[in-house]
Design a protein around this motif. Structure first.
Motif, mmCIF file in Angstrom:
data_model
loop_
_atom_site.group_PDB
_atom_site.id
_atom_site.type_symbol
_atom_site.label_atom_id
_atom_site.label_comp_id
_atom_site.label_asym_id
_atom_site.label_seq_id
_atom_site.Cartn_x
_atom_site.Cartn_y
_atom_site.Cartn_z
ATOM 1 N N CYS A 95 -1.061 -28.454 -11.715
ATOM 2 C CA CYS A 95 -2.213 -29.332 -11.945
ATOM 3 C C CYS A 95 -1.744 -30.771 -12.113
ATOM 4 O O CYS A 95 -2.256 -31.692 -11.476
ATOM 5 C CB CYS A 95 -2.952 -28.915 -13.207
ATOM 6 S SG CYS A 95 -3.639 -27.267 -13.115
ATOM 7 N N SER A 96 -0.750 -30.948 -12.957
ATOM 8 C CA SER A 96 -0.287 -32.294 -13.258
ATOM 9 C C SER A 96 0.324 -32.962 -12.016
ATOM 10 O O SER A 96 0.312 -34.183 -11.890
ATOM 11 C CB SER A 96 0.724 -32.250 -14.392
ATOM 12 O OG SER A 96 1.457 -31.051 -14.331
ATOM 13 N N ASP A 153 5.353 -28.882 -17.081
ATOM 14 C CA ASP A 153 6.471 -28.283 -17.799
ATOM 15 C C ASP A 153 7.088 -27.150 -16.996
ATOM 16 O O ASP A 153 8.298 -26.957 -17.009
ATOM 17 C CB ASP A 153 6.016 -27.794 -19.177
ATOM 18 C CG ASP A 153 4.685 -27.043 -19.120
ATOM 19 O OD1 ASP A 153 3.928 -27.226 -18.152
ATOM 20 O OD2 ASP A 153 4.412 -26.276 -20.055
ATOM 21 N N ASP A 200 6.998 -26.925 -13.647
ATOM 22 C CA ASP A 200 7.601 -27.552 -12.475
ATOM 23 C C ASP A 200 8.939 -28.222 -12.814
ATOM 24 O O ASP A 200 9.944 -28.034 -12.133
ATOM 25 C CB ASP A 200 6.621 -28.593 -11.935
ATOM 26 C CG ASP A 200 7.012 -29.114 -10.586
ATOM 27 O OD1 ASP A 200 6.773 -28.406 -9.599
ATOM 28 O OD2 ASP A 200 7.572 -30.219 -10.527
HETATM 29 C C1 LIG Z 1 8.359 -21.332 -5.358
HETATM 30 C C2 LIG Z 1 7.021 -21.225 -5.980
HETATM 31 N N1 LIG Z 1 6.802 -20.285 -6.914
HETATM 32 C C3 LIG Z 1 5.597 -20.170 -7.479
HETATM 33 C C4 LIG Z 1 4.579 -21.010 -7.139
HETATM 34 C C5 LIG Z 1 3.226 -20.862 -7.782
HETATM 35 N N2 LIG Z 1 2.933 -21.922 -8.739
HETATM 36 C C6 LIG Z 1 2.163 -22.984 -8.413
HETATM 37 S S1 LIG Z 1 1.947 -24.048 -9.676
HETATM 38 C C7 LIG Z 1 2.864 -23.081 -10.710
HETATM 39 C C8 LIG Z 1 3.069 -23.423 -12.128
HETATM 40 C C9 LIG Z 1 2.670 -24.784 -12.488
HETATM 41 O O1 LIG Z 1 2.910 -25.005 -13.830
HETATM 42 P P1 LIG Z 1 3.271 -26.437 -14.336
HETATM 43 O O2 LIG Z 1 4.365 -26.998 -13.557
HETATM 44 O O3 LIG Z 1 3.475 -26.348 -15.808
HETATM 45 O O4 LIG Z 1 2.003 -27.298 -13.966
HETATM 46 P P2 LIG Z 1 0.555 -27.257 -14.590
HETATM 47 O O5 LIG Z 1 -0.315 -26.595 -13.591
HETATM 48 O O6 LIG Z 1 0.637 -26.488 -15.867
HETATM 49 O O7 LIG Z 1 0.229 -28.688 -14.786
HETATM 50 C C10 LIG Z 1 3.328 -21.957 -10.050
HETATM 51 C C11 LIG Z 1 4.132 -20.904 -10.699
HETATM 52 C C12 LIG Z 1 4.845 -21.975 -6.143
HETATM 53 N N3 LIG Z 1 3.914 -22.843 -5.720
HETATM 54 N N4 LIG Z 1 6.051 -22.062 -5.590
#
Ligand SMILES: Cc1ncc(C[n+]2csc(CCOP(=O)(O)OP(=O)(O)O)c2C)c(N)n1
Ligand code: SF4
Ligand SMILES: [Mg+2]
Lengths: 370, 172, 276
Positions: C57-58, C100, C102
């Motif tokens: 999302c971020s 977090d 990412d």
């Molecule tokens: C290699 C890979 N594994 C898994 C995903 C699925 N995925 C997309 S966003 C995400 C997690 C995002 O979490 P964060 O970085 O904390 O961002 P937030 O959405 O919480 O802001 C995952 C596991 C992906 N896109 N690529």
């Protein structure tokens, strides 16, 4: 022209510099490390940037960033690192980022035999990534060709805005031979097309003509994304039309330019030959010795491994009754041959891998005697 | 065309013997190809280094039959015996190679090197031996130049000269 | 009548508004703080700024919402891409914005090494305590005991304190602020964009995910914001707390601040030595 005595790895580094490569990121791995050592030495002198990345994931992504910032960029690796680079290569395909990735093949899978030549990554260069994606794969047979062809690899990557995989093996990488290095004036260089106003950066009417690519910081407010996007770079991750149009265009960009990128060498007369050899890379050196004096054998050396001109291969092989495919693997190129020949024509693989033992001319000769 | 191979064990400087041979022939204007096959570790394991040189560009560097092969350690034979047997002129170190190969010459290269105090440069003694057979005009001068660029020039130079002489002594 | 426009709009691509974030998502607060920092620094045009983000999302904040060059890269790979951009063209200011998950999980190794190199980048990590985009699974920052789809019986793992981890590297600047500490956050942005203009500058923003953290606690984003005003305290104060009190609070503040040469300065020095 300057006469030198170079390993294939050294030749690649000089060729890259002569092609205008000014950014290198890598992670050490046998048998490709000498490319990295050379780039570490040559790039700072040439006004470029060298960085040792923390892993191959970082390396491939660093060169993607550098390419968007405007520099011709390269990374070299071998099987285990090439596997790690796959996601980044897929991203480069999707975002149409020009890059050159060198894979100096060793025996795999996994860590396999680090110092031993192999050709088992062929299919991975084409299909190693998820999704519908196409790029260009080139394979030299000698250090001299490694030098000349890496320049071509940069030219293709720039002109088609695509990653190009440069496939070598340990024999070429570590084998030293006489190489003639060109002077700047003797080299034809191609640069990516820069932007003109309003032209979309991710779409074109003729899919064979890649869209222009600005440098970051030029005020285009570029939107680059690995998600499905429209021709202006805006994400559209729901529509069928946008996705289908994008992947069709990316495919056509490569296959529609097959006449420009497909390179091969033929020895012999396709009209008279009863037998043929189809090969790529260092293995062709033995094959060339094997066919000396045999006027009924056709040798087809594939320099471009992807996109592959199946029609041409079919035509060249249309009169033969036996095809021998020598490979330093359990057989991958052989599937291409099987695809284009009629049933009833015999296809024989000469397969040897591991231990750093080459396929000898006598083994190919023997297979031709069938 | 020349096809020359050195075979031995990790740590003996086999690759350097091939490098020196290749670079000397390169300096003499030949088209040269140099390849090697070695284990990952520095010590132990077999090492094969070889050189092909010609007045024409090298068509195929993957050689099945060498004109000359010098074997400096039993270890190398474990792996490459068949390749050795196919070679035209086979030189086995008398002391370090136990196996007998029909038609091979047993040369006391390591014994003489030890006696002369250049044992650590046995690989260069082997290069000397090869060039005593090949007899290429002006090659000694080129070798000298190449050795000067590297460490331990005195010892290496002496080793090369011993190689050139000793071999002739024992075969003529 | 003078139409009064929100200051953030001039930094955004209006054609893609409204954003796709959930109503009440704290990402908006972070964006406002960042844009206000730009405005107070007198930077109105971001054409020499490149934003790089991963997946999450971020990571959507710059792509497509910020009107600047942006590279929306693979999950976890924003920092290496940003590194390539910065090294290839040092004239550009390169800013990474990510989650977090990412930056600290899948891209954790890149974060450590960029900090070790003191790479000339600004990195803004939005710590929402979960993987928001993929529906709230546990992240390396998820508190022990917290229930998420991947920790249905409570998270058995200890969370990672990313800011204090990076504070132990060679980075030039490391700070953490809660979204409730808006002015401190904005001033930190001003610091790394206007004052300390080299080396690795890392700002963690503590901003629990509205949909997958705050709602699960049966709170509104407004209520949570008020609560955070008590939860987030200066780290000097935090250090004096008894151990059981510490776990209930988030230590915030500037953990590291220096202006030593970054990677590029050192690289340039190497080139200069080569030329001599
Ligand atoms: C290699 C890979 N594994 C898994 C995903 C699925 N995925 C997309 S966003 C995400 C997690 C995002 O979490 P964060 O970085 O904390 O961002 P937030 O959405 O919480 O802001 C995952 C596991 C992906 N896109 N690529
Ligand atoms: S899921 Fe969480 S982080 Fe993502 S937009 Fe919604 S509230 Fe914000
Ligand atoms: Mg998160």
């Amino acid at each position: 022209m300057k006469r030198m005595f170079l390993s294939g790895n050294e030749a690649v580094a000089y060729g890259a510099i002569d092609a205008g490569c000014r950014f290198y990121a890598g992670y050490p791995i046998t048998p490709s490390s000498e490319i990295m050592h050379m780039m570490a030495k040559l790039l700072p002198e040439a006004g470029g940037v060298f960085i040792q990345a923390e892993d191959e994931l970082a390396a491939i992504n660093m060169i993607i960033g550098a390419s968007w910032a405007g520099l011709k960029s390269m990374a070299a690796t071998s099987g285990p690192g090439f596997s790690l680079m796959q996601e980044g290569i897929g991203y480069a395909v999707m975002t149409e980022t020009p890059l050159v990735i060198v894979d100096v093949m060793r025996a795999g899978p996994a860590t396999g035999q680090a110092t031993k030549a192999a050709q088992g990554d062929l299919m991975q260069t084409r299909w190693g990534r998820h999704g519908d994606q196409y790029l260009v794969v080139l394979a030299p047979e000698s250090p001299q060709e490694a030098y000349d062809l890496i320049i071509e690899a940069f030219n293709i990557s720039e002109s088609l805005r695509t990653p190009v995989v440069f496939l070598m093996d340990e024999f070429i990488g570590h084998g030293r031979e006489v190489v003639f290095r060109k002077e700047p004036g003797e080299i034809k260089l191609v640069e990516r097309r820069r932007s003109s106003d309003h032209e979309p950066l991710f779409g074109s009417d003729d899919p064979r003509i890649p869209p222009p690519m600005p440098r970051l910081g030029e005020g285009y407010y570029v939107l680059v994304t690995g998600s499905t996007h429209n021709e202006y770079g805006y994400r559209d991750v729901h529509s069928f039309e946008t996705h289908y149009k994008l992947v069709r265009r990316l495919k056509e960009k490569i296959w529609g330019n097959i006449d420009k990128v497909f390179k091969y060498e033929v020895i012999g007369d396709p009209g008279r030959a009863e037998k043929a050899i189809v090969c790529f890379g260092s293995t062709c050196r033995s094959a060339k010795e094997a066919v000396m004096g045999l006027d009924n054998v056709l040798l087809i050396r594939l320099i471009t491994l992807w996109p592959l001109n199946y029609d041409l291969l079919r035509e060249l092989l249309s009169n033969v009754r036996l095809v021998v495919v020598p490979e330093l693997s359990l057989g991958q190129l052989i599937y291409d041959v099987q695809q284009v020949i009629d049933s009833g024509i015999k296809v024989v693989g000469v397969n040897k891998v591991g231990g750093g033992v080459p396929i000898y001319p006598s083994e190919i000769k023997k297979a031709l005697e069938v | 065309m020349f096809k020359i191979a050195y075979l031995g064990r990790g740590g003996q400087g086999i690759v350097f013997a091939a490098t020196l041979t290749a670079e000397a022939l390169y300096e003499k204007g030949y088209y040269v190809a140099q390849l090697q096959n070695y284990g990952a570790s520095v010590r132990g394991g077999s090492v094969l280094g070889y050189v092909v040189a010609d007045h024409e560009p090298i068509k195929n560097p993957f050689i099945e039959e060498f004109d000359i092969i010098v074997v400096l350690h039993e270890e190398g034979l474990k792996r490459w015996k068949r390749l050795v047997e196919k070679s035209k002129k086979i030189i086995l170190d008398k002391k370090l190679v136990k196996t007998n190969i029909p038609g091979a010459i047993k040369a006391p290269l390591s014994t003489i090197a030890e006696k002369e105090g250049v044992y650590q440069a046995l690989n260069i003694v082997a290069v000397g031996a090869v060039f005593s057979i090949l007899d290429i005009e002006g090659i000694d001068k080129v070798i000298d130049k190449l050795l000067q660029k590297r460490k331990n020039y005195e010892v290496n130079k002496k080793a090369y000269m011993i190689g050139k002489r000793s071999f002739q002594h024992h075969n003529h | 009548m003078i139409k009064h426009e929100h200051l953030s709009l001039k930094y955004m691509r209006r054609e893609v508004l409204p954003t796709a974030f959930c109503p009440g998502c704290y990402n908006g607060i972070v964006m406002n703080a960042l844009f206000q920092a730009f405005e107070e620094l007198g930077i109105y045009d971001l054409r020499k700024y490149v934003f790089v983000s991963g997946i999450g999302c971020s990571s959507w904040i710059p792509s497509p919402y910020i009107k600047a060059d942006s590279l929306h890269t693979l999950h976890g790979r924003a920092i290496p891409v940003a590194t390539g951009v910065k090294l290839a063209n040092p004239e550009l200011e390169v800013i990474v914005i990510g989650g977090d998950g990412d930056l600290a999980s899948i891209g954790g190794n890149h974060l450590l090494h960029a900090a070790r190199r003191n790479m000339d980048l600004v990195v803004i990590m939005i710590n929402n305590l979960v993987y928001g985009m993929t529906r709230g699974q546990a992240a390396p920052t998820t508190p022990k005991g917290m229930v998420t789809p991947t920790t249905p019986y409570g998270n058995p793992e200890e969370p990672m304190d990313v800011a204090r981890l990076i504070a132990n590297t060679n980075a030039n600047y490391v700070a953490r602020w809660c979204v409730s500490q808006y002015l401190f956050l904005k001033n930190s942005f001003k610091k790394v964009l206007g004052e300390i203009k080299r080396g690795f500058r890392f700002i963690e923003v503590y901003a629990p995910c509205t949909t997958f953290v705050i709602r699960r606690e049966n709170k509104t984003p407004g209520q949570k914001l008020k609560e955070l005003m008590n939860t987030c305290i200066g780290y000097e104060k935090w250090e004096k707390l008894p151990a059981e009190e510490r776990t209930k609070h988030i230590p915030t503040g500037v953990f590291r601040e220096e202006d030593k040469p970054g990677f590029l300065d050192n690289y340039k020095q190497l080139i200069a030595r080569l030329k001599r």
